[in-house]
Design a protein around this motif. Structure first.
Motif, PDB file in Angstrom:
ATOM      1  N   ARG A   1       0.846  -1.258   0.192  1.00 25.39           N
ATOM      2  CA  ARG A   1      -0.003   0.199  -0.074  1.00 25.39           C
ATOM      3  C   ARG A   1       0.681   1.204  -0.145  1.00 25.39           C
TER       4      ARG A   1
ATOM      5  N   ALA B   1       0.678   4.894   1.784  1.00 30.29           N
ATOM      6  CA  ALA B   1      -0.354   5.365   2.853  1.00 30.29           C
ATOM      7  C   ALA B   1      -0.162   6.929   3.212  1.00 30.29           C
ATOM      8  N   PRO B   2      -0.129   7.650   2.648  1.00 24.73           N
ATOM      9  CA  PRO B   2       0.045   9.078   2.960  1.00 24.73           C
ATOM     10  C   PRO B   2      -0.557   9.792   3.940  1.00 24.73           C
ATOM     11  N   SER B   3      -0.339  10.869   4.499  1.00 28.48           N
ATOM     12  CA  SER B   3      -1.136  11.818   5.082  1.00 28.48           C
ATOM     13  C   SER B   3      -1.489  12.777   4.022  1.00 28.48           C
TER      14      SER B   3
ATOM     15  N   GLU C   1      -3.935   8.350   5.616  1.00 28.02           N
ATOM     16  CA  GLU C   1      -3.819   8.359   6.962  1.00 28.02           C
ATOM     17  C   GLU C   1      -4.055   9.758   7.558  1.00 28.02           C
TER      18      GLU C   1
ATOM     19  N   TYR D   1      -0.029   6.660  14.834  1.00 30.79           N
ATOM     20  CA  TYR D   1       0.368   6.222  13.590  1.00 30.79           C
ATOM     21  C   TYR D   1       0.596   4.619  13.904  1.00 30.79           C
TER      22      TYR D   1
ATOM     23  N   ILE E   1       5.915  -1.571   2.641  1.00 34.96           N
ATOM     24  CA  ILE E   1       7.067  -0.615   1.964  1.00 34.96           C
ATOM     25  C   ILE E   1       6.885   0.885   2.114  1.00 34.96           C
ATOM     26  N   ARG E   2       7.643   1.419   2.911  1.00 34.24           N
ATOM     27  CA  ARG E   2       7.561   2.962   3.528  1.00 34.24           C
ATOM     28  C   ARG E   2       8.929   3.402   3.696  1.00 34.24           C
TER      29      ARG E   2
ATOM     30  N   GLU F   1      12.524   6.455   7.601  1.00 34.55           N
ATOM     31  CA  GLU F   1      12.289   7.034   8.917  1.00 34.55           C
ATOM     32  C   GLU F   1      11.557   6.371   9.840  1.00 34.55           C
ATOM     33  N   TRP F   2      11.076   5.231   9.308  1.00 42.32           N
ATOM     34  CA  TRP F   2      10.269   4.335  10.387  1.00 42.32           C
ATOM     35  C   TRP F   2      10.916   3.003  10.833  1.00 42.32           C
TER      36      TRP F   2
HETATM   37  N1  GLU Z   1       1.503   8.281   6.871  1.00 45.09           N
HETATM   38  C1  GLU Z   1       2.951   7.405   7.160  1.00 45.09           C
HETATM   39  C2  GLU Z   1       3.742   8.576   6.291  1.00 45.09           C
HETATM   40  O1  GLU Z   1       3.331   9.421   5.669  1.00 45.09           O
HETATM   41  C3  GLU Z   1       2.691   6.267   6.329  1.00 45.09           C
HETATM   42  C4  GLU Z   1       3.960   5.372   6.415  1.00 45.09           C
HETATM   43  C5  GLU Z   1       3.581   4.042   6.305  1.00 45.09           C
HETATM   44  O2  GLU Z   1       3.705   3.703   5.062  1.00 45.09           O
HETATM   45  O3  GLU Z   1       3.276   3.155   6.904  1.00 45.09           O
HETATM   46  O4  GLU Z   1       4.924   8.782   6.704  1.00 45.09           O
END
Ligand code: GLU
Length: 549
Positions: A37, A39-41, A73, A233, A250-251, A254-255
């Motif tokens: 996915r 998953a942007p803000s 998100e 989050y 896949i992100r 920074e996470w």
């Molecule tokens: N909303 C998070 C961001 O924009 C998503 C990170 C993710 O893909 O889990 O950094």
């Protein structure tokens, strides 16, 4: 009072999680199918890094007959902007990396695993928070911001790790009765995860991109449900990616440092964690310093920039694939005519540290991409761009038949011209082929070796009167220029000139240059024979007459 009663007191309405587990069953996909996915803000800014992630996600889903979905998100409602979702949806559409499921407009979505907007999933998160509270794995925390600040100040003074953990986690030690009483008295609270971790223990993790990594266990009692009832989050990520049956997260990297927490949450919730692939950010060379592409400093950080400049969608994607897998370049060289869809992207071949974004290289890819297009395609795409961004170009392109001839010069052959890298260059590239623009703009003629007015005029008039014929084929046309050169005492062959430089004033190439400059006002153009064929006798005559004055 027990945990169950406490959970009921906090979330009386929440459903049993079995409801959701059944509502969102395992997906019926073939083995190895990747479900992933974007998953942007919805912050109103779509970063090129987001397109990069989506492209990778789209490709992996395609390659494995999996699913790519778009989840919005929006749990940080302070950051919300109007049309934030629409911007994202449109960007993905523009670059043809559309998801199979998820948001399709500000409020609508498609797919069976929704809602795909986190603010609409409040009751789901609460059901899972309740489930954790029931097991004593989450608890209400009554600390005020001032108290949290005091804890932090003490930790900083003592030079120890900051955060809500161990002995610092005041509220984790309240009895159930104390908690219930505070709630009944109307004290404000949030919900925290009760971490079973210990900082002095290590966990091992394998990241699909970063490889094996070690971290200390998480021991922080992080917030999972905020005061507004929405999740943080971390909690939303686990609940959503579990229920949406994501196989690969896949992100952005920074996470990566949140991995210990996320794995722990998955474990405590009793679920199998997905695979993680943490992508390094796209970097830029800023006077020798490597730094992230910045929303504030770099216009090219915004996806909208590429559309505004008219850089073809395909070029941007090809270039991003180049950044993603460095073997793409070789593949492209060996498979010039294949669609990039056929290239097999491999996550584990992605660079661990940030790849450099090079605009020169991207524009070069743009040139190649446009060189592969037919004149009709170039026409349609340039016109479409011009309608939004350049009225003058719209006017120039008005005569479609002529425009396609102009754009067809040195196109569709073995070595097509590679002089246009983006649609915003089309005007500058072709405008001299239009009399209105040509006569208005021409001020000086940049003649080269032969620049004497009398000689120039003689070449032009002789050529018109004696040598030019619309119907000549290329060889005949060129032979005639040689003859003209000979007639005027110039060497007919460059070789001849080089052998006897004293005998000639110049050679056939110099004569050609005179024709080219008089015709176009430029010293460098695509093939002059083709230019003359497109211009035709009438326009050529007008141009030469103007040059002779
Ligand atoms: N909303 C998070 C961001 O924009 C998503 C990170 C993710 O893909 O889990 O950094």
């Amino acid at each position: 009072m027990d945990y169950k009663e406490l959970a009921n007191l906090i979330f009386p309405e929440a459903k049993d999680i079995s409801f959701y587990e059944e509502k969102y069953p395992q997906r019926d996909l073939k083995e190895g199918a990747i479900v992933t996915r974007f998953a942007p803000s919805p912050t109103g800014f779509v970063h090129i890094g987001g397109l990069y992630q989506s492209l990778i996600a789209r490709k992996l889903a395609d390659q494995t007959e999996g699913v790519f979905f778009l989840r919005v998100e929006d749990t940080d409602q302070k950051r919300e902007v109007e049309n934030g979702v629409t911007d994202i949806v449109n960007s993905l559409k523009e670059f043809a990396v559309e998801p199979d499921e998820g948001m399709i407009s500000e409020t609508e979505s498609k797919g069976n695993y929704g809602p795909y907007k986190q603010s609409k999933r409040k009751e789901i998160y609460q059901a899972y928070a309740k489930y954790l509270i029931e097991q004593g794995k989450a608890y209400p925390c009554f600390c005020t911001p001032e108290e949290l600040e005091q804890i932090r100040a003490k930790q900083e003074n003592a030079k120890i790790r900051t955060g809500y953990y161990g002995v610092w986690a005041k509220c984790r030690n309240h009895t159930v009765e104390e908690m219930a009483q505070k709630i009944k008295q109307g004290e404000k609270y949030i919900i925290r995860f009760k971490s079973p971790g210990r900082e002095d223990r290590k966990i091992k993790h394998h990241d699909v991109i970063k490889g094996n990594v070690d971290f200390p266990e998480n021991d922080q009692d992080v917030v999972i449900i905020k005061a507004d009832g929405l999740p943080t989050y971390h909690f939303a990520h686990c609940v959503d990616d579990h229920l949406m049956r994501t196989t690969h997260v896949i992100r952005g990297d920074e996470w990566l440092s949140s991995i210990p927490l996320h794995l722990q949450l998955f474990h405590e919730l009793g679920w199998k964690a997905p695979k993680y692939a943490h992508i390094a950010p796209i970097m830029k060379n800023d006077n020798g310093n490597k730094r992230k592409l910045s929303k504030r400093k770099d216009p090219e950080a915004a996806v909208s920039y590429y559309e505004e400049e008219g850089i073809p969608e395909e070029a941007v994607k090809e270039y991003l694939l180049n950044i993603a897998n460095s073997n793409f370049e070789n593949w492209r060289r060996a498979n010039k005519d294949k669609s990039m869809k056929e290239f097999e992207l491999q996550l584990n071949k992605m660079s661990v540290s940030g790849a450099l974004f090079d605009m020169v290289k991207l524009l070069d890819v743009g040139k190649t991409v446009i060189s592969r297009m037919s004149a009709e395609e170039v026409y349609e795409k340039a016109l479409q761009w011009a309608k939004k961004h350049d009225e003058e170009l719209v006017k120039i392109l008005d005569d479609k038949e002529y425009a396609i001839k102009v754009l067809g010069i040195e196109r569709g052959n073995k070595k097509p011209r590679k002089d246009i890298s983006k649609w915003s260059e089309v005007k500058e590239n072709i405008e001299y082929m239009y009399d209105e623009v040509f006569f208005e703009k021409i001020k000086e003629y940049p003649y080269q070796v032969i620049n004497d007015k009398e000689q120039v005029n003689k070449i032009l008039s002789l050529y018109l009167e004696k040598y030019y014929e619309d119907s000549d084929d290329k060889q005949t046309w060129f032979d005639k220029i040689k003859e003209l050169a000979g007639e005027m005492g110039y060497a007919k062959e460059v070789k001849e000139f080089k052998a006897n430089p004293d005998k000639y004033r110049a050679h056939v190439g110099d004569v050609s240059t005179v024709l080219r400059v008089a015709l176009t006002g430029r010293t460098h153009t695509p093939d002059m024979y083709e230019i003359m064929q497109v211009l035709g006798k009438e326009r050529i005559t007008k141009r030469f007459q103007k040059a002779m004055h």
